[in-house]
Write an enzyme that holds these catalytic residues in place. Structure first.
Site, PDB file in Angstrom:
ATOM      1  N   PHE A 122     -11.350  63.973   4.758  1.00  0.00           N
ATOM      2  CA  PHE A 122     -12.362  65.014   4.849  1.00  0.00           C
ATOM      3  C   PHE A 122     -11.658  66.291   5.300  1.00  0.00           C
ATOM      4  O   PHE A 122     -10.736  66.248   6.119  1.00  0.00           O
ATOM      5  CB  PHE A 122     -13.537  64.669   5.781  1.00  0.00           C
ATOM      6  CG  PHE A 122     -14.568  65.766   5.719  1.00  0.00           C
ATOM      7  CD1 PHE A 122     -15.329  65.932   4.578  1.00  0.00           C
ATOM      8  CD2 PHE A 122     -14.690  66.695   6.738  1.00  0.00           C
ATOM      9  CE1 PHE A 122     -16.215  66.997   4.447  1.00  0.00           C
ATOM     10  CE2 PHE A 122     -15.579  67.766   6.619  1.00  0.00           C
ATOM     11  CZ  PHE A 122     -16.349  67.909   5.470  1.00  0.00           C
ATOM     12  N   THR A 123     -12.119  67.437   4.785  1.00  0.00           N
ATOM     13  CA  THR A 123     -11.396  68.711   4.943  1.00  0.00           C
ATOM     14  C   THR A 123     -11.043  69.035   6.408  1.00  0.00           C
ATOM     15  O   THR A 123      -9.861  69.187   6.737  1.00  0.00           O
ATOM     16  CB  THR A 123     -12.255  69.842   4.350  1.00  0.00           C
ATOM     17  OG1 THR A 123     -13.569  69.769   4.913  1.00  0.00           O
ATOM     18  CG2 THR A 123     -12.365  69.715   2.830  1.00  0.00           C
ATOM     19  N   LYS A 160     -25.797  66.699  10.915  1.00  0.00           N
ATOM     20  CA  LYS A 160     -26.245  65.904   9.765  1.00  0.00           C
ATOM     21  C   LYS A 160     -27.309  64.908  10.233  1.00  0.00           C
ATOM     22  O   LYS A 160     -28.459  65.257  10.398  1.00  0.00           O
ATOM     23  CB  LYS A 160     -25.051  65.186   9.127  1.00  0.00           C
ATOM     24  CG  LYS A 160     -24.159  66.086   8.279  1.00  0.00           C
ATOM     25  CD  LYS A 160     -23.235  66.944   9.057  1.00  0.00           C
ATOM     26  CE  LYS A 160     -22.157  67.583   8.216  1.00  0.00           C
ATOM     27  NZ  LYS A 160     -21.303  68.482   8.985  1.00  0.00           N
ATOM     28  N   PHE A 196     -11.198  76.490   0.758  1.00  0.00           N
ATOM     29  CA  PHE A 196     -12.437  76.496  -0.027  1.00  0.00           C
ATOM     30  C   PHE A 196     -13.525  77.375   0.597  1.00  0.00           C
ATOM     31  O   PHE A 196     -14.398  77.877  -0.104  1.00  0.00           O
ATOM     32  CB  PHE A 196     -12.970  75.059  -0.203  1.00  0.00           C
ATOM     33  CG  PHE A 196     -13.311  74.376   1.087  1.00  0.00           C
ATOM     34  CD1 PHE A 196     -12.343  73.717   1.820  1.00  0.00           C
ATOM     35  CD2 PHE A 196     -14.601  74.408   1.588  1.00  0.00           C
ATOM     36  CE1 PHE A 196     -12.654  73.104   3.034  1.00  0.00           C
ATOM     37  CE2 PHE A 196     -14.924  73.790   2.789  1.00  0.00           C
ATOM     38  CZ  PHE A 196     -13.936  73.140   3.514  1.00  0.00           C
ATOM     39  N   ASP A 226     -15.694  58.149  11.822  1.00  0.00           N
ATOM     40  CA  ASP A 226     -16.385  59.422  11.637  1.00  0.00           C
ATOM     41  C   ASP A 226     -17.836  59.037  11.362  1.00  0.00           C
ATOM     42  O   ASP A 226     -18.206  58.686  10.243  1.00  0.00           O
ATOM     43  CB  ASP A 226     -15.787  60.228  10.479  1.00  0.00           C
ATOM     44  CG  ASP A 226     -16.510  61.567  10.298  1.00  0.00           C
ATOM     45  OD1 ASP A 226     -17.642  61.703  10.811  1.00  0.00           O
ATOM     46  OD2 ASP A 226     -15.960  62.462   9.636  1.00  0.00           O
ATOM     47  N   ARG A 281     -16.284  70.524  -4.703  1.00  0.00           N
ATOM     48  CA  ARG A 281     -15.571  69.470  -3.968  1.00  0.00           C
ATOM     49  C   ARG A 281     -14.526  68.907  -4.927  1.00  0.00           C
ATOM     50  O   ARG A 281     -14.712  67.866  -5.544  1.00  0.00           O
ATOM     51  CB  ARG A 281     -16.521  68.350  -3.513  1.00  0.00           C
ATOM     52  CG  ARG A 281     -17.567  68.755  -2.507  1.00  0.00           C
ATOM     53  CD  ARG A 281     -17.122  68.778  -1.053  1.00  0.00           C
ATOM     54  NE  ARG A 281     -16.354  69.910  -0.634  1.00  0.00           N
ATOM     55  CZ  ARG A 281     -16.176  70.240   0.651  1.00  0.00           C
ATOM     56  NH1 ARG A 281     -16.724  69.540   1.620  1.00  0.00           N
ATOM     57  NH2 ARG A 281     -15.427  71.265   0.993  1.00  0.00           N
ATOM     58  N   TYR A 314     -25.000  74.998  34.354  1.00  0.00           N
ATOM     59  CA  TYR A 314     -23.621  75.025  33.847  1.00  0.00           C
ATOM     60  C   TYR A 314     -22.964  73.653  33.964  1.00  0.00           C
ATOM     61  O   TYR A 314     -22.204  73.237  33.094  1.00  0.00           O
ATOM     62  CB  TYR A 314     -22.790  76.066  34.623  1.00  0.00           C
ATOM     63  CG  TYR A 314     -21.408  76.232  34.026  1.00  0.00           C
ATOM     64  CD1 TYR A 314     -21.206  77.137  32.981  1.00  0.00           C
ATOM     65  CD2 TYR A 314     -20.332  75.466  34.467  1.00  0.00           C
ATOM     66  CE1 TYR A 314     -19.965  77.270  32.397  1.00  0.00           C
ATOM     67  CE2 TYR A 314     -19.086  75.591  33.879  1.00  0.00           C
ATOM     68  CZ  TYR A 314     -18.900  76.503  32.840  1.00  0.00           C
ATOM     69  OH  TYR A 314     -17.664  76.621  32.262  1.00  0.00           O
TER      70      TYR A 314
HETATM   71  N1  PM9 Z   1     -19.359  68.566   6.793  1.00  0.00           N
HETATM   72  C1  PM9 Z   1     -20.457  69.418   4.892  1.00  0.00           C
HETATM   73  O1  PM9 Z   1     -21.036  70.338   4.320  1.00  0.00           O
HETATM   74  C2  PM9 Z   1     -19.788  71.013   6.720  1.00  0.00           C
HETATM   75  C3  PM9 Z   1     -18.427  71.613   6.664  1.00  0.00           C
HETATM   76  S1  PM9 Z   1     -17.501  71.423   5.202  1.00  0.00           S
HETATM   77  C4  PM9 Z   1     -18.365  72.308   4.067  1.00  0.00           C
HETATM   78  O2  PM9 Z   1     -20.364  68.264   4.404  1.00  0.00           O
HETATM   79  C5  PM9 Z   1     -17.713  64.903   8.040  1.00  0.00           C
HETATM   80  C6  PM9 Z   1     -17.844  63.636   7.265  1.00  0.00           C
HETATM   81  C7  PM9 Z   1     -18.368  66.046   7.640  1.00  0.00           C
HETATM   82  C8  PM9 Z   1     -18.209  67.251   8.390  1.00  0.00           C
HETATM   83  C9  PM9 Z   1     -18.793  68.454   7.972  1.00  0.00           C
HETATM   84  C10 PM9 Z   1     -17.390  67.212   9.552  1.00  0.00           C
HETATM   85  C11 PM9 Z   1     -17.184  68.437  10.377  1.00  0.00           C
HETATM   86  C12 PM9 Z   1     -16.773  66.051   9.893  1.00  0.00           C
HETATM   87  N2  PM9 Z   1     -16.943  64.918   9.142  1.00  0.00           N
HETATM   88  O3  PM9 Z   1     -19.050  70.972  10.238  1.00  0.00           O
HETATM   89  O4  PM9 Z   1     -17.602  70.799  12.205  1.00  0.00           O
HETATM   90  O5  PM9 Z   1     -19.132  65.997   6.553  1.00  0.00           O
HETATM   91  O6  PM9 Z   1     -19.935  70.021  12.373  1.00  0.00           O
HETATM   92  O7  PM9 Z   1     -18.333  68.731  11.066  1.00  0.00           O
HETATM   93  C13 PM9 Z   1     -19.858  69.626   6.174  1.00  0.00           C
HETATM   94  P1  PM9 Z   1     -18.752  70.218  11.491  1.00  0.00           P
END
Ligand code: PM9
Length: 460
Positions: free
Chosen positions: A127-128, A261, A452, A218, A385, A75
């Site tokens: 970014f969203t 990623k 979305f 980022d 997008r 933990y």
């Molecule tokens: N990106 C993508 O598919 C997954 C969620 S939106 C459909 O591109 C950036 C540049 C990203 C991103 C996620 C996140 C958030 C932050 N910055 O999905 O929470 O492309 O791990 O990361 C998606 P998490």
């Protein structure tokens, strides 16, 4: 067969495979209607080639799977955390490293620690999830990306760059003390995976620090960005990806990462910084949302897979094959005259729905419909997008109308072969020839946050 240039191949071979399922057009039409014309709401079992996202959809290596067996599930003080910390320090260069359950977990913590309500946050296209957390923390996002980013067919090599003039005007207009930080996404996901140059990053850092503004990176797909710098920027052709990545990070004060990623894992995130005061705030908050600073919502085995994934990700041949596969797919479409975002980005190929469905107005959601139609015709899943992802302006309540109205066909890492992309390209080219038969959509359900993911539509 003669080759006009030396071919490339993936630096790995396949040991485990997963069967794919094919369905009929009739089945898929019923499935997309059931899903409210939202590809996020389809059952994955109804999808043939899944290009929804490259997030968490990577194939792990035998090295990563074997590290998972030695994950330490303590933990507190897990040995797996200390390994991850060591590897991240080596390849990203930040002093303080904290895991989170995924990228948005890191964004939540960082936004809460760095934004005072009423402040502005500058950035290179939104970014969203990033903008959502900035807004929830009381900030207002201001886009300071260069204009070329909004032109889908400009061939500018670094369309992710910050426009230093726009940024400087923002600083003078609002006052440096009212800018919480600048966030640099590299490459820029919503612009089509377009990179930021080292020269621009250096200049952003210099301008920001002159005004006492922090730079937050980022770094979710930073390794892809490093590859583009190596290929396109003068002075970097002989530098390794590892060196380029570290130099790029050195111009920032902190970073968030979705490890799903670049790091070849299925779950995980990171928040990293150099400043002990910021780290203390993050450390205090992480226990509320994620868990102890030494696991941040992850299992020990996940941290092992992340560390191993990062070591693999910075290998020059690994990143080259990743980006070149995307390029292969993009070139099939580009050469057939399909409107896509150029230059081809690092993580996917983006169809320009404004040009593909040029008879549909933006408020009939052309990209949303194109993603749905592609699924119906082929079983290939992409994502919108455009206007749906952009959401609504908090002040006016109206939709944002982004210049770019795109369908993203994202390439998961080490998952599909060139033949899968031949098949996907074949269907897209067929559809393009019949494109004027398409009708638009109306939105019939709109969630409050990140609409979305779960909005629903009907055909007009
Ligand atoms: N990106 C993508 O598919 C997954 C969620 S939106 C459909 O591109 C950036 C540049 C990203 C991103 C996620 C996140 C958030 C932050 N910055 O999905 O929470 O492309 O791990 O990361 C998606 P998490």
């Amino acid at each position: 067969m003669a080759f006009d240039k030396k071919p490339w191949a993936e630096p790995y071979r396949i040991k485990v495979v997963e069967p794919l399922k094919t369905t009929t057009r009739e089945h898929r039409l019923a499935a997309i209607r059931n899903a409210g014309w939202n590809t996020f709401l389809l059952h994955a079992d109804d999808v043939y080639i899944d290009l929804l996202t490259d997030s968490g959809t990577n194939a792990m290596s035998d090295g990563q799977w074997s590290r998972m067996m030695v994950g330490d599930e303590a933990y507190a003080g897990s040995r797996s955390f200390y390994r991850l910390e060591e590897v991240c320090r080596k390849y990203y260069g930040y002093r303080y490293i904290m895991p989170t359950h995924q990228g948005r977990g890191a964004e939540n913590l960082l936004s809460k620690c760095m934004i005072r309500p009423g402040q502005y946050v500058a950035g290179n296209m939104y970014f969203t999830t990033t903008r959502q957390h900035q807004e929830l923390a009381g900030g207002t996002f201001v886009d300071v990306i260069i204009d070329e980013a909004n032109n889908s067919f400009s061939d500018y090599p670094f369309k992710g760059n910050i426009d230093l003039g726009k940024y400087e005007r923002l600083i003078h207009e609002k006052g440096a003390e009212n800018i919480a930080y600048i966030t640099v996404g590299a490459p820029v996901n919503m612009a089509g995976g377009q990179p930021v140059s080292m020269e621009n990053m250096r200049a952003v850092s210099e301008l920001s620090h002159r005004h006492g503004i922090k730079v937050v990176l980022d770094a979710t797909r930073n390794i892809e960005n490093a590859y583009f710098i190596q290929q396109r920027e003068a002075g970097y052709a002989d530098k390794s990806i590892e060196e380029i990545n570290r130099e790029f990070c050195s111009y920032s004060d902190a970073a968030t990462v979705s490890a799903k990623k670049d790091l070849y894992v299925n779950i995980g995130g990171l928040v990293m910084c150099n400043d002990s005061e910021l780290y203390d705030k993050l450390r205090s908050l992480v226990v509320v949302y994620e868990g102890m600073p030494t696991y941040g919502g992850l299992a020990g085995r996940d941290m092992e897979a992340m560390a191993e994934g990062l070591i693999e990700a910075v290998q020059d041949d690994m990143i080259a094959s990743r980006v070149r596969q995307v390029e292969y797919f993009g070139n099939l479409l580009h050469e057939a005259g399909i409107p896509i975002v150029t230059p081809i980005g690092g993580h996917g190929v983006f169809l320009d729905a404004k040009r593909f469905y040029d008879h549909l107005p933006q408020n009939e959601f052309p990209a949303q419909k194109l993603a749905g139609d592609l699924y119906v015709e082929s079983g290939v899943r992409g994502m919108e997008r455009g206007i749906v992802s952009a959401g609504r302006n908090k002040q006016t309540g109206d939709h944002y109308y982004p210049e770019l109205e795109l369908v993203r066909l994202t390439v998961p890492r080490r998952v599909y072969t060139q033949a899968h992309f031949d098949v996907a390209a074949y269907y897209i080219i067929e559809m393009y020839n019949n494109r004027h038969n398409a009708h638009g959509l109306r939105m019939v359900y709109e969630p409050e946050f990140l609409r979305f993911f779960q909005a629903r539509f009907e055909e007009i």
